[in-house]
Design a protein around this motif. Structure first.
Motif, PDB file in Angstrom:
ATOM      1  N   LYS A  58       0.833  -1.221   0.000  1.00 25.06           N
ATOM      2  CA  LYS A  58       0.000   0.000   0.000  1.00 25.06           C
ATOM      3  C   LYS A  58       0.855   1.254   0.000  1.00 25.06           C
ATOM      4  CE  LYS A  58      -4.263  -1.510   2.175  1.00 25.06           C
ATOM      5  NZ  LYS A  58      -5.060  -1.490   3.400  1.00 25.06           N
ATOM      6  N   SER A  81      -5.057   5.192   0.716  1.00 20.90           N
ATOM      7  CA  SER A  81      -5.849   5.487   1.909  1.00 20.90           C
ATOM      8  C   SER A  81      -7.049   6.329   1.498  1.00 20.90           C
ATOM      9  CB  SER A  81      -5.012   6.280   2.923  1.00 20.90           C
ATOM     10  OG  SER A  81      -5.845   6.828   3.924  1.00 20.90           O
ATOM     11  N   ASP A  87     -10.460   6.867   8.788  1.00 24.37           N
ATOM     12  CA  ASP A  87      -9.416   6.024   8.199  1.00 24.37           C
ATOM     13  C   ASP A  87      -8.479   6.885   7.352  1.00 24.37           C
ATOM     14  OD1 ASP A  87      -7.837   4.132   7.005  1.00 24.37           O
ATOM     15  OD2 ASP A  87      -9.455   3.054   5.994  1.00 24.37           O
ATOM     16  N   TYR A  88      -7.375   7.260   7.942  1.00 26.65           N
ATOM     17  CA  TYR A  88      -6.456   8.126   7.190  1.00 26.65           C
ATOM     18  C   TYR A  88      -5.004   7.875   7.587  1.00 26.65           C
ATOM     19  CZ  TYR A  88      -6.351  11.142  11.356  1.00 26.65           C
ATOM     20  OH  TYR A  88      -6.194  11.632  12.623  1.00 26.65           O
ATOM     21  N   VAL A  89      -4.116   8.441   6.791  1.00 26.01           N
ATOM     22  CA  VAL A  89      -2.687   8.355   7.088  1.00 26.01           C
ATOM     23  C   VAL A  89      -2.330   9.527   7.996  1.00 26.01           C
ATOM     24  CG1 VAL A  89      -0.362   8.524   6.108  1.00 26.01           C
ATOM     25  CG2 VAL A  89      -2.111   7.152   4.955  1.00 26.01           C
ATOM     26  N   LEU A 136      -0.719   4.904  10.406  1.00 29.00           N
ATOM     27  CA  LEU A 136      -2.136   4.952  10.047  1.00 29.00           C
ATOM     28  C   LEU A 136      -2.987   5.323  11.257  1.00 29.00           C
ATOM     29  CD1 LEU A 136      -2.331   1.674   7.893  1.00 29.00           C
ATOM     30  CD2 LEU A 136      -1.847   4.022   7.142  1.00 29.00           C
TER      31      LEU A 136
END
Lengths: 156, 111, 257
Positions: A58, A81, A87-89, A136
């Motif tokens: 990824k 992402s 849900d994120y970096v 993450l």
């Protein structure tokens, strides 16, 4: 300060920074700057709080296989992402494994970035692996590594 | 606030509200590691490198960075951001000698 | 015959030059990555500075157009034809010399040809012609013809302790050979036409450089006595390489290793 204490503190700060990238900007930078001689392993431990990071497809780390000039080596990190609130970096870290100080940059992202990508140019003291560690929002860490051959290219 | 020359670029140049655009910040800065010697005087050139960067969009912090001396001279910082209404994007940085610099541009989505 | 020349040349250059198969070179993917860096060229900042300097010392684009006796609309194409013979100068001049004269006319002390302010301002002035094709005319008059011939001679003249000329590394016989990971560039419009992409950001120097300044660096490395900027030989070299690159689209600032 003992070296080990420093790492501990660094790990703690990195963890806090990952939770809230908006915390006092100057203070955070000051604490993280520290002595500029972190080894690769110590730096990864500091970033992941000792948890380590898993290699993942990824994470797309783009660096040249052969750098024509060690003073300006392009580095791009892109992470798959959705970059939503849930849900994120959280951060992208770039490490030059054999530079005197392996840490090049920590980039703290937010869902407002829309896309998890960061690009810059770094100095490399010689042929070595360039690595990225990605934090993450679920608390896990991913990594990718690629070797860069540094040559003295062309004339002058 | 320093008068250092810098530039913020948004790509594409024309964008809509809600669009995700590429943002680049470039600045003329020596990024001295403190490990180089002056070729003529043989004296160590003191360290001077950017150690923190912050992207603000309408007062909201989008991205912060901790930076070390391994970034190239005249560094470039590129990331993305989601356009969310008219306003201002500001990039602030400080360096290891305490110099602070700010650069802003207007964000004007079309349609 | 061609084979013989190649052998002789390769022997001459054996100290540093080896052919593609003998030494690794960058992959296409690597080259593409470097090409992408043009999008965020630090020299864009310098060109921006040059634009401000032109405004302050030369009256901007309008001031430059007026000084060159052309309309502002004609200015880009006119700049794409430099270096030129200009009657007021009684010689063939490059764009930076025009800017010096204009600064002086406006009551300012001209920037030195080798100063970073001149590099910035000259880069901006040439970028006015971005998107235009190089249209130098070396048959326009006897002066520019002579300048071209002098440039060609300077390009081909072997000098220095190694007996090298520009041609030693840039003849059609050795183009593409790899010198320390870099293929020796084709300087013509069929190749990378440097006359269309300098001034450029030189990554190894972390600064903006001009074509003539690059020639100096090249001479220095090849152990040739360095020719001064703005001298007839230097302007001649620029004329010669601009003619070689004729028809290539101007894109300033470039980005070089």
């Amino acid at each position: 300060m003992q070296r080990r204490d420093f790492f501990k503190q660094l790990g703690a700060v990195a963890a806090v920074a990952a939770i809230s990238p908006a915390i006092s900007f100057a203070d955070e930078a000051k604490k993280l700057s520290g002595p500029n001689d972190l080894s690769y392993k110590a730096a990864v431990d500091a970033i992941t709080g000792g948890k380590g990071a898993e290699e993942s497809s990824k994470v797309n780390l783009k660096v040249p296989e052969i750098a024509e000039n060690g003073a300006v080596v392009p580095v791009t990190v892109e992470v798959e992402s959705p970059m939503t609130d849930s849900d994120y970096v959280k951060s992208i870290h770039i490490l030059a494994t054999k530079n005197a100080n392996t840490r090049c940059i920590d980039v703290h992202l937010t869902p407002s970035n829309g896309k998890a990508m960061f690009a810059t140019r770094i100095k490399l003291g010689g042929t070595q692996d360039v690595a990225t560690v990605v934090a993450l929002s679920d608390g896990t860490f991913l990594t990718a590594t690629q070797n860069v051959k540094v040559t003295i290219g062309g004339c002058g | 606030m320093s008068s250092r020359k810098s530039l913020i670029k948004i790509k594409p140049k024309s964008y809509k509200d809600g669009e995700i655009v590429k943002v680049s910040f470039m600045v003329m800065h020596p990024m001295e590691t403190g490990m180089r010697k002056d070729k003529k005087t043989k004296e160590v050139i003191p360290a001077k490198y950017i150690n923190s960067v912050k992207f603000d969009y309408n007062g909201k912090v989008i991205t912060t960075m901790n930076v070390w001396e391994s970034l190239s001279t005249n560094p470039v910082f590129t990331t993305y951001m989601k356009v969310n209404g008219e306003g201002k994007l500001s990039v602030t940085f400080s360096d290891s000698t305490g110099e602070v610099h700010e650069k802003s541009i207007k964000i004007k989505p079309k349609g | 015959m061609k084979g013989t020349i190649k052998i002789v040349l390769s022997l001459t250059l054996l100290w540093s030059l080896s052919f593609a198969s003998e030494q690794f070179s960058m992959s296409d993917a690597d080259r593409e990555m470097y090409a992408e860096m043009l999008e965020d060229n630090p020299a864009d900042i310098m060109v921006g500075n040059g634009s401000e300097l032109l405004e302050e010392y030369c009256g901007g684009d309008a001031g430059l157009a007026e000084f060159l006796n052309v309309s502002e609309d004609e200015l880009p194409a006119y700049i794409a034809g430099f270096p030129r013979y200009l009657k007021d100068f009684k010689q063939v001049v490059a764009l930076d010399q025009v800017l010096q004269a204009l600064m002086s006319k406006n009551g300012h002390k001209p920037f030195a040809l080798k100063s970073s302010d001149m590099f910035d301002m000259g880069a901006y002035a040439k970028s006015i012609a971005n998107g235009e094709k190089i249209q130098i005319d070396v048959d326009a008059n006897k002066h520019i013809k002579e300048s071209y011939e002098l440039g060609k001679l300077t390009f081909e003249q072997k000098r220095g302790s190694r007996g090298l000329s520009c041609l030693s590394c840039h003849s059609s016989q050795v183009i593409g050979s790899v010198l320390r990971t870099q293929p020796l560039p084709d300087l013509s419009a069929k190749g990378n036409a440097p006359a269309a992409t300098w001034p450029a950001y030189r990554m190894t120097k972390s600064s903006l450089r001009t074509l003539q300044r690059r020639f100096q660096g090249c001479m220095n490395n090849a152990l040739l006595a360095v020719i001064p900027l703005g001298s007839p030989e230097m302007v001649g070299l620029e004329v010669y390489l601009t003619q070689e690159a004729k028809g290539f689209e101007i894109a300033i600032p470039g980005l070089k290793r």
